[in-house]
Design a protein around this motif. Structure first.
Motif, short mmCIF file in Angstrom:
data_model
loop_
_atom_site.label_atom_id
_atom_site.label_comp_id
_atom_site.label_asym_id
_atom_site.label_seq_id
_atom_site.Cartn_x
_atom_site.Cartn_y
_atom_site.Cartn_z
N GLY A 1 0.84 -1.19 0.00
CA GLY A 1 0.00 0.00 0.00
C GLY A 1 0.87 1.23 0.00
N GLY A 2 0.24 2.39 0.10
CA GLY A 2 0.96 3.64 -0.01
C GLY A 2 1.23 4.35 1.30
N TYR A 3 0.72 3.85 2.42
CA TYR A 3 0.93 4.58 3.67
C TYR A 3 1.54 3.66 4.72
N GLN A 4 0.75 3.01 5.55
CA GLN A 4 1.29 2.08 6.54
C GLN A 4 0.22 1.10 7.00
N ALA A 5 0.69 -0.02 7.53
CA ALA A 5 -0.19 -1.07 8.04
C ALA A 5 0.40 -1.63 9.32
N TYR A 6 -0.39 -2.40 10.03
CA TYR A 6 0.05 -3.04 11.27
C TYR A 6 -0.23 -4.53 11.20
#
Length: 88
Positions: A37-42
Motif C-alpha cells: 500500500g501507499g501509507y502504513q499497516a500493522y
C-alpha cells in the motif's frame, strides 16, 4: 514449497487473516506478511482476541515481517493490501 495467497485487502479495523475463508492454512505456520500500500499497516501475531488499537508491528510500503501464530491480525491506516506467504 512455499504457499502464497491472493492479496488481502485491509481496512482500518483489525482483521484476523486466519479466520477468513481461503486463508485458514496460514494458522500455526511460519508466515511472511508484506504490505502493498501507499501509507502504513500493522501486523500482530497472537491471541484470539482483537488486539489493542496501538498493538502490532508497523509496516511501511514494501515492508514485511515473518512470524508464527494461530491468529494473524492485520489493519491498514488508509488503504492497501497485504501479501501473505507460508514459508518452507
Amino acid at each position: 514449497m512455499a504457499q502464497s495467497f491472493p492479496d488481502f485487502a485491509l481496512t482500518d479495523e483489525w482483521q484476523d487473516i486466519t479466520a477468513v475463508a481461503g486463508y485458514e492454512a496460514a494458522a500455526g505456520k511460519q508466515v511472511t506478511v508484506q504490505y502493498k500500500g501507499g501509507y502504513q499497516a500493522y501486523v500482530y501475531f497472537g491471541g484470539a482476541g482483537v488486539p489493542a488499537a496501538g498493538a502490532g508491528g508497523l509496516l511501511m510500503p514494501g515492508g514485511s515481517v515473518t512470524g508464527t501464530a494461530d491468529h494473524i491480525w492485520v489493519r491498514g491506516t488508509l488503504s492497501g493490501a497485504v501479501y501473505i506467504q507460508i514459508e518452507d
